[in-house]
Design a protein around this motif. Structure first.
Motif: not given
Ligand code: DC
Length: 226
Positions: A141-168
């Protein structure tokens, strides 16, 4: 007679699909179906059984031994593999890469397709994934497609993971881009935007703005015509 809309939400890794789908499902009282979790559960099962993610002929017999289901655990949707809660075991970078690999095989996709469709039989469900609007529910009935730049997505993932030192953030961005490329270029059911989807780029939007925009589209679909 259906109990509500079938809404599909596709897009690349880390665009915010899960938080948006979960929030919408709660708000609407709909079922939330995380199809990525199913591919992750299969990758986990293969890993545990010592079966290669790149060997469809070895994955085929393994699939027959698996039961995959969703159960509510403390108000959240958890995936169970052969009766065991694997919701947290499937969220590692190792299993992310395995899920992307096993999902490229026709035998795995066909195995899940009937199950995914059966979960939408009664309507009132939000399906999240890569091909839910193109292959699983081409008549949603309704199709959605959600996108964001790969930089934004990486920044969000990093925050979600608690900004771990061993990852950049650079490492995460590379991992995300590699997975996007694999998911978009595979032969069967590649990640792509359905022609009739509402496209939302979340790079510059707050979470509540994304939700408001989608709720507007849902209202439009729920309103009786004429
Ligand atoms: O949404 P996710 O990151 O949990 O998905 C993990 C992998 O599963 C993703 O890289 C590709 C695959 N997948 C798929 O091929 N089709 C779907 N509908 C959902 C996920």
């Amino acid at each position: 007679m259906k109990d509500g809309l079938i809404i599909t939400l596709d897009g690349p890794a880390g665009a915010g699909k899960s938080s948006v789908s979960r929030h919408l499902a709660k708000h609407l009282g709909y079922t939330y179906v995380d199809t990525g979790a199913m591919y992750r559960a299969i990758a986990l099962a293969a890993d545990r059984a010592g079966v290669s993610w790149d060997a469809p002929e070895a994955l085929a017999p393994l699939l027959k031994t698996l039961t995959i289901e969703f159960r509510q655990v403390e108000g959240d949707n958890h995936i169970f593999l052969n009766g065991k809660d694997v919701a947290s075991s499937i969220r590692t970078p190792h299993i992310s890469s395995g899920a992307s690999k096993v999902s490229a095989h026709g035998v795995v996709r066909e195995h899940l397709l009937g199950f995914q469709r059966s979960l939408g039989e009664r309507g009132g469900a939000i399906f999240e994934g890569r091909d839910t609007g193109t292959v699983v529910f081409p008549k949603a009935d309704l199709k959605l497609y959600i996108d964001a730049s790969s930089r934004t997505r990486a920044e969000r993932r990093y925050k979600q993971l608690g900004e771990p030192e061993e990852l950049s953030i650079d490492d995460l961005q590379r991992e995300i881009e590699t997975r996007d490329e694999a998911d978009k270029s595979r032969k069967i059911a590649p990640l792509c935007c359905p022609e009739d989807a509402v496209v939302i780029d979340t790079s510059e939007l707050r979470f509540d703005e994304v939700i408001q925009e989608i709720l507007g589209h849902i209202q439009g679909k729920l309103q009786p015509v004429g």
